[in-house]
Design a protein around this motif. Structure first.
Motif, mmCIF file in Angstrom:
data_model
loop_
_atom_site.group_PDB
_atom_site.id
_atom_site.type_symbol
_atom_site.label_atom_id
_atom_site.label_comp_id
_atom_site.label_asym_id
_atom_site.label_seq_id
_atom_site.Cartn_x
_atom_site.Cartn_y
_atom_site.Cartn_z
ATOM 1 N N THR A 112 -3.454 -5.394 13.118
ATOM 2 C CA THR A 112 -4.855 -5.636 13.467
ATOM 3 C C THR A 112 -5.766 -5.327 12.284
ATOM 4 O OG1 THR A 112 -4.372 -5.073 15.776
ATOM 5 C CG2 THR A 112 -6.682 -5.111 15.120
ATOM 6 N N MET A 113 -5.464 -4.266 11.559
ATOM 7 C CA MET A 113 -6.234 -3.966 10.352
ATOM 8 C C MET A 113 -6.110 -5.096 9.334
ATOM 9 S SD MET A 113 -5.470 0.113 9.847
ATOM 10 C CE MET A 113 -6.496 0.225 8.382
ATOM 11 N N GLU A 114 -4.905 -5.653 9.204
ATOM 12 C CA GLU A 114 -4.704 -6.766 8.269
ATOM 13 C C GLU A 114 -5.515 -7.988 8.689
ATOM 14 O OE1 GLU A 114 -0.106 -5.716 6.861
ATOM 15 O OE2 GLU A 114 -0.466 -7.144 8.492
ATOM 16 N N GLN A 115 -5.613 -8.219 9.996
ATOM 17 C CA GLN A 115 -6.403 -9.352 10.469
ATOM 18 C C GLN A 115 -7.895 -9.144 10.195
ATOM 19 O OE1 GLN A 115 -5.600 -12.185 12.745
ATOM 20 N NE2 GLN A 115 -3.620 -11.649 13.566
ATOM 21 N N ILE A 116 -8.382 -7.936 10.398
ATOM 22 C CA ILE A 116 -9.787 -7.654 10.080
ATOM 23 C C ILE A 116 -10.030 -7.839 8.590
ATOM 24 C CG2 ILE A 116 -11.573 -5.861 10.035
ATOM 25 C CD1 ILE A 116 -10.354 -4.761 12.628
ATOM 26 N N ASP A 117 -9.084 -7.378 7.791
ATOM 27 C CA ASP A 117 -9.184 -7.589 6.344
ATOM 28 C C ASP A 117 -9.273 -9.072 6.023
ATOM 29 O OD1 ASP A 117 -8.724 -6.771 3.409
ATOM 30 O OD2 ASP A 117 -7.040 -8.137 3.790
ATOM 31 N N PHE A 118 -8.488 -9.899 6.718
ATOM 32 C CA PHE A 118 -8.528 -11.334 6.482
ATOM 33 C C PHE A 118 -9.917 -11.897 6.766
ATOM 34 C CE2 PHE A 118 -8.602 -15.540 8.377
ATOM 35 C CZ PHE A 118 -8.109 -16.306 7.344
ATOM 36 N N VAL A 119 -10.514 -11.523 7.900
ATOM 37 C CA VAL A 119 -11.837 -12.045 8.255
ATOM 38 C C VAL A 119 -12.862 -11.660 7.186
ATOM 39 C CG1 VAL A 119 -13.707 -11.958 9.952
ATOM 40 C CG2 VAL A 119 -11.327 -12.063 10.723
ATOM 41 N N LYS A 120 -12.792 -10.437 6.713
ATOM 42 C CA LYS A 120 -13.742 -10.005 5.680
ATOM 43 C C LYS A 120 -13.484 -10.730 4.362
ATOM 44 C CE LYS A 120 -14.706 -5.441 7.612
ATOM 45 N NZ LYS A 120 -14.655 -3.976 7.414
ATOM 46 N N ARG A 121 -12.224 -10.940 4.016
ATOM 47 C CA ARG A 121 -11.915 -11.684 2.800
ATOM 48 C C ARG A 121 -12.369 -13.140 2.913
ATOM 49 N NH1 ARG A 121 -7.165 -12.843 1.108
ATOM 50 N NH2 ARG A 121 -5.968 -12.389 3.002
ATOM 51 N N MET A 122 -12.255 -13.704 4.105
ATOM 52 C CA MET A 122 -12.719 -15.066 4.328
ATOM 53 C C MET A 122 -14.216 -15.180 4.069
ATOM 54 S SD MET A 122 -12.427 -17.353 7.801
ATOM 55 C CE MET A 122 -13.578 -16.295 8.694
ATOM 56 N N ALA A 123 -14.971 -14.200 4.560
ATOM 57 C CA ALA A 123 -16.420 -14.219 4.326
ATOM 58 C C ALA A 123 -16.745 -14.112 2.844
ATOM 59 C CB ALA A 123 -17.086 -13.095 5.113
ATOM 60 N N LYS A 124 -15.948 -13.350 2.107
ATOM 61 C CA LYS A 124 -16.165 -13.222 0.654
ATOM 62 C C LYS A 124 -15.664 -14.458 -0.101
ATOM 63 C CE LYS A 124 -16.082 -8.167 0.439
ATOM 64 N NZ LYS A 124 -15.400 -6.967 -0.105
ATOM 65 N N LYS A 125 -14.597 -15.068 0.396
ATOM 66 C CA LYS A 125 -14.040 -16.257 -0.242
ATOM 67 C C LYS A 125 -14.996 -17.437 -0.126
ATOM 68 C CE LYS A 125 -10.736 -19.077 -1.795
ATOM 69 N NZ LYS A 125 -10.230 -19.043 -3.194
#
Length: 423
Positions: A112-125
């Protein structure tokens, strides 16, 4: 999220569009421009999208291997990407950070932490498209700036591993709703699709709801048993939500909300975000799937170990039994029912795109939201009705949770309760 481990291929569920359906589509087209104008005036919330999980199992979260600007060229195309989100006028996306309920809970915390990290990275990407949101004010500001506000929703209380401390940390990481259960009954809450153990919530489960209220994390009741719905609504001091559930009176799937719960949602000030999963929309399709699965179980008993023979007989059954389809009009029927029972102030949209392979005709991907709103205009909904369904209702619910949290944080400290206190 509809089980990704029991996929039903699109080819089994696609049939010819009837003439009457074509007429509905033509009639609806007259209202599409007006629907788009409404959706451009208010942030359109979608309550649930599983693109983060798609990125996990397809490419291990690697944007270098899957560009979110085009996911249509894949052998098995996704239902979500940036151009189609824009075409659909999505203003606010609750990104689901789903992980399987069948893995060890400590592993679920990590994933779940990895998925949250993905969402935040998506916003930065893709900063020209997305921006992380944590409050209702954030949502309105980001929408006014022409971007898609990105919120995080946890799909399943298994992700907190029976720990209020973990719950608090997920809130700090940005999670703003948690679905109390997914498919499996937990040590503290009964799920709709598993055997009950607690007659709803256990004492520790009640404390989870209270701590979510204190934090300002929305209580999401999609996937939970009816008894859990009742308990959570009774305990919650903040509005609750159903992030992706429809009306059980229209389609009897256990994942939908029964009529007896609707007045409780209204009294609580919550919201039901209708979902697009085909077997939750169409009663005929639900019955078809039940018949097919029952026949397959019979074959597995009669011909144990004869995999090829079972597959051959199942193919014969499919050829003899044409699958019904769910439709946009049936989805609108769910909204009609909820409006008639509760009023428009408690309705939202929760597509569950990229969490299911079974979608209604006319709602095949995230670009199609204007078509649903055009259908509602055709049915006589007012512009203000649609502004509420699109976004104003969810903004009210978010603000209700935020105000409740501000009050509760002045009244009490973080809970020190452990699940072991009740053993």
């Amino acid at each position: 999220m509809y089980s990704l481990f029991k996929k039903i291929s699109f080819s089994l569920l696609i049939s010819a569009i009837f003439i009457t359906g074509s007429v509905y589509s033509q009639d609806r087209e007259e209202y599409r421009d007006e629907a788009i104008e409404i959706l451009e005036s208010v942030p359109l919330f979608d309550g649930h999208n599983d693109a983060p999980y798609q990125y996990r199992y397809r490419v291990g979260y690697k944007f270098s291997e899957l560009d979110f600007y085009d996911t249509t060229q894949l052998e098995n195309p996704m239902q979500t990407d940036i151009p189609r989100l824009k075409e659909g006028r999505v203003g606010v996306q609750w990104w689901s950070v789903f992980v399987s309920a069948n893995i060890p809970e400590n592993e679920a915390v990590v994933q779940t932490m990895e998925q949250i990290d993905f969402v935040k990275r998506m916003a930065k990407k893709y900063p020209e498209v997305f921006e992380m949101a944590y409050t209702a004010d954030d949502v309105e500001r980001i929408f006014e700036n022409g971007k898609i506000a990105s919120l995080v929703g946890m799909e399943g209380g298994h992700s907190i591993a029976n720990s209020l401390g973990v719950l608090r940390q997920f809130y700090d990481l940005g999670a703003r709703y948690m679905t109390i259960t997914h498919s499996r009954t937990l040590d503290w809450a009964d799920a709709s699709t598993d055997a009950p153990e607690h007659d709803g919530l256990s004492e520790f489960g009640e404390e989870v709801i209270r701590e979510m209220n204190r934090l300002g994390m929305l209580v999401d009741l999609s996937h939970v048993a009816k008894t859990t719905m009742r308990d959570a609504i009774e305990i919650s001091e903040a509005p609750v939500m159903f992030s992706h559930s429809s009306a059980r009176a229209v389609c009897g799937h256990v994942r939908n909300v029964p009529d007896e719960i609707l007045p409780l949602v209204k009294e609580n000030g919550g919201i039901i975000m209708v979902t697009y999963v085909g077997s939750y929309v169409s009663e005929e399709l639900r019955q078809y799937i039940a018949d097919r699965e029952a026949y397959e179980r019979r074959l597995e008993y009669l011909y144990q170990g004869e995999v090829d023979l079972i597959a051959e007989k199942m193919e014969e059954w499919r050829e003899e039994h044409e699958a019904p389809t769910s439709t946009l009009n049936q989805l609108a029927d769910h909204i009609d029912h909820l409006r008639d029972e509760m009023g428009v102030d408690y309705i939202g949209i929760g597509g569950d795109y990229d969490g299911t392979s079974i979608l209604p005709e006319g709602l095949e991907d995230v670009s199609t939201y204007p078509d649903l709103f055009a259908e509602l205009l055709k049915r006589g909904y007012s512009e203000e009705d649609l502004r509420k369904i699109a976004g104003l209702n969810m903004l009210r619910v978010m603000r209700g949770a935020e105000e409740t949290a501000e009050r509760l944080q002045n009244e009490r400290e973080p809970s020190e309760v452990l699940i072991s206190d009740f053993e």
